[in-house]
Design a protein around this motif. Sequence first.
Motif, PDB file in Angstrom:
ATOM      1  N   VAL A 104       0.870  -1.182   0.000  1.00 12.87           N
ATOM      2  CA  VAL A 104       0.000   0.000   0.000  1.00 12.87           C
ATOM      3  C   VAL A 104       0.903   1.227   0.000  1.00 12.87           C
ATOM      4  O   VAL A 104       1.645   1.469   0.958  1.00 12.87           O
ATOM      5  CB  VAL A 104      -0.933   0.008   1.223  1.00 12.87           C
ATOM      6  CG1 VAL A 104      -1.817   1.264   1.199  1.00 12.87           C
ATOM      7  CG2 VAL A 104      -1.793  -1.249   1.256  1.00 12.87           C
ATOM      8  N   VAL A 105       0.849   2.000  -1.069  1.00 13.13           N
ATOM      9  CA  VAL A 105       1.737   3.151  -1.239  1.00 13.13           C
ATOM     10  C   VAL A 105       1.217   4.327  -0.420  1.00 13.13           C
ATOM     11  O   VAL A 105       0.075   4.748  -0.599  1.00 13.13           O
ATOM     12  CB  VAL A 105       1.840   3.540  -2.725  1.00 13.13           C
ATOM     13  CG1 VAL A 105       2.817   4.706  -2.896  1.00 13.13           C
ATOM     14  CG2 VAL A 105       2.273   2.342  -3.579  1.00 13.13           C
ATOM     15  N   PRO A 106       2.043   4.879   0.479  1.00 12.89           N
ATOM     16  CA  PRO A 106       1.582   5.990   1.325  1.00 12.89           C
ATOM     17  C   PRO A 106       1.609   7.316   0.584  1.00 12.89           C
ATOM     18  O   PRO A 106       2.258   7.454  -0.464  1.00 12.89           O
ATOM     19  CB  PRO A 106       2.594   5.987   2.474  1.00 12.89           C
ATOM     20  CG  PRO A 106       3.849   5.476   1.848  1.00 12.89           C
ATOM     21  CD  PRO A 106       3.418   4.474   0.806  1.00 12.89           C
ATOM     22  N   SER A 107       0.944   8.296   1.141  1.00 19.22           N
ATOM     23  CA  SER A 107       0.934   9.637   0.562  1.00 19.22           C
ATOM     24  C   SER A 107       2.274  10.320   0.786  1.00 19.22           C
ATOM     25  O   SER A 107       2.890  10.171   1.842  1.00 19.22           O
ATOM     26  CB  SER A 107      -0.190  10.460   1.192  1.00 19.22           C
ATOM     27  OG  SER A 107      -0.198  11.769   0.672  1.00 19.22           O
ATOM     28  N   GLY A 108       2.719  11.058  -0.223  1.00 18.39           N
ATOM     29  CA  GLY A 108       3.967  11.809  -0.105  1.00 18.39           C
ATOM     30  C   GLY A 108       4.884  11.555  -1.284  1.00 18.39           C
ATOM     31  O   GLY A 108       5.049  10.417  -1.716  1.00 18.39           O
ATOM     32  N   ALA A 109       5.478  12.617  -1.829  1.00 18.87           N
ATOM     33  CA  ALA A 109       6.404  12.483  -2.959  1.00 18.87           C
ATOM     34  C   ALA A 109       7.733  11.969  -2.437  1.00 18.87           C
ATOM     35  O   ALA A 109       8.653  12.732  -2.140  1.00 18.87           O
ATOM     36  CB  ALA A 109       6.568  13.822  -3.667  1.00 18.87           C
ATOM     37  N   ASP A 110       7.833  10.658  -2.308  1.00 18.15           N
ATOM     38  CA  ASP A 110       9.009  10.031  -1.723  1.00 18.15           C
ATOM     39  C   ASP A 110       9.441   8.871  -2.617  1.00 18.15           C
ATOM     40  O   ASP A 110       8.753   8.531  -3.572  1.00 18.15           O
ATOM     41  CB  ASP A 110       8.684   9.526  -0.310  1.00 18.15           C
ATOM     42  CG  ASP A 110       9.894   9.555   0.611  1.00 18.15           C
ATOM     43  OD1 ASP A 110      11.030   9.399   0.110  1.00 18.15           O
ATOM     44  OD2 ASP A 110       9.710   9.721   1.830  1.00 18.15           O
ATOM     45  N   ARG A 111      10.564   8.262  -2.253  1.00 19.46           N
ATOM     46  CA  ARG A 111      10.997   7.107  -3.050  1.00 19.46           C
ATOM     47  C   ARG A 111      10.005   5.959  -2.914  1.00 19.46           C
ATOM     48  O   ARG A 111       9.925   5.093  -3.786  1.00 19.46           O
ATOM     49  CB  ARG A 111      12.409   6.681  -2.664  1.00 19.46           C
ATOM     50  CG  ARG A 111      12.661   6.488  -1.169  1.00 19.46           C
ATOM     51  CD  ARG A 111      14.154   6.275  -0.917  1.00 19.46           C
ATOM     52  NE  ARG A 111      14.458   6.171   0.504  1.00 19.46           N
ATOM     53  CZ  ARG A 111      15.696   6.104   0.999  1.00 19.46           C
ATOM     54  NH1 ARG A 111      16.735   6.140   0.191  1.00 19.46           N
ATOM     55  NH2 ARG A 111      15.901   6.009   2.293  1.00 19.46           N
TER      56      ARG A 111
END
Length: 446
Positions: free
Chosen positions: A130-137
């Motif tokens: 499940v991909v979390p919110s936020g422009a991250d790797r």
Amino acid sequence: MLRRVLISAAAAASLLVLGVPPAAHAADGIRTPSKPSYTVTLSSNTSGTTWTGHESVTFTNASADPLTEVYLRLWDNAHGSCPSTPITVTNVTGGTPSALSAGCTAMKITLPAALAQNQSASVGFDLSIVVPSGADRFGRDGSYNFVGNALPVLAVRDASGWHLDPYTNNGESFYALISDYDVTLDHPTSLLVPATGTSVDTPGASGRTVTRATAKNVREFAWGAGPFTKTTSTTTTGVTVNVYRVSSISSSSASSMMTTAKNALVAHAGRFGAFPYAEVDVVLDNNFWFGGMEYPGFVLDVISSTALAHELAHQWWYGIVGDDEYTSPWLDESFADYATDLYNGLSGTNCWNSVSWQSSAEKITNSMAYWDAHPSRYSTVVYGYGKCALHDLRRAIGTTAMENLLRNYAAAHWYGVSTTADFKAAAQAATSADLSSFWTTHRIDG
């Protein structure tokens, strides 16, 4: 990675509280399990934020010491709140799983029988991401998903035992042996899916596409999913370069980055050895707080020629020539920054004159445990002082000797693992001058 400065000093002591067992030393020190081969089949929801399916890995015990267990690293569980985690492994076959440890980023799997040297085994499991919110790797920026370090990977056992280091957001913790990946990603046709390796798309169920990405001789696998705009070109040496951009990035910016990508790949290959992969995906989003992040054949980047040249240098320094990124981050970051200077025509003249050590404990070769306790100094020392030290080494042994050293060193460790001791020995062998005082002055220990 271009630059990361974050995390608390408490991380340095986290191994003491996260349930990590003491390292059991491998008597012969051989890195194992070796030759991992990962087969993954995942299907996404309509937005690409959730992926479910199955993963299996076949591996061999390269060591004379029996292999009684393996550890999976579930790195992205560091982005959750243990035990509520974004990466879930269930229904394990081929071994008996234990409770998660190392802040929910490690899972011990006890094998049904000890593996002797050169014997192979396989472990399989169901997987949910499940991909979390936020422009991250590992994160999503609006409708764009970035899925780095999400696939569980085998930890490495070497002379120091099992490497179960904590996740660091300040840099990288990753340490993986060369592996093969065969990854099938079923997703809505409206989402483009850049990925490590070479991808082939085929029609799936109604409104869906199946992207199969295959990659041999890589350390990790990463992908993205979103309504990217894609452009494709080819380097003069025949490498396909795909640039994927989010909607806020202009076509002219993407075109400029395409030119940088092609030029940097050719320049780095000329210095360190021919690029061995057919394809590279460059994924652009100016919201990345960290600047850029490297994966095999797949990089995340803001619009910055210098950042992109750095991330593509990592294809050699970390990717092809591996290292333990937690123990010895300088072996990829200093080298990638040095390569970037060479690409930009910078000689680092007098850069060592600006060096000012904060303490006697501060060294270029310190581990991420130290830098997590001193995060404001990580970029300055590992990137800045590190590349300056390599410029100084070039001046100490001569430009031709330095060029030959790096090319030959890469060839000698191609698809292998570099250590500080290895590099120091190779550098000493490349010159008649005694480098002992050089290492001391530049605080390169190991």
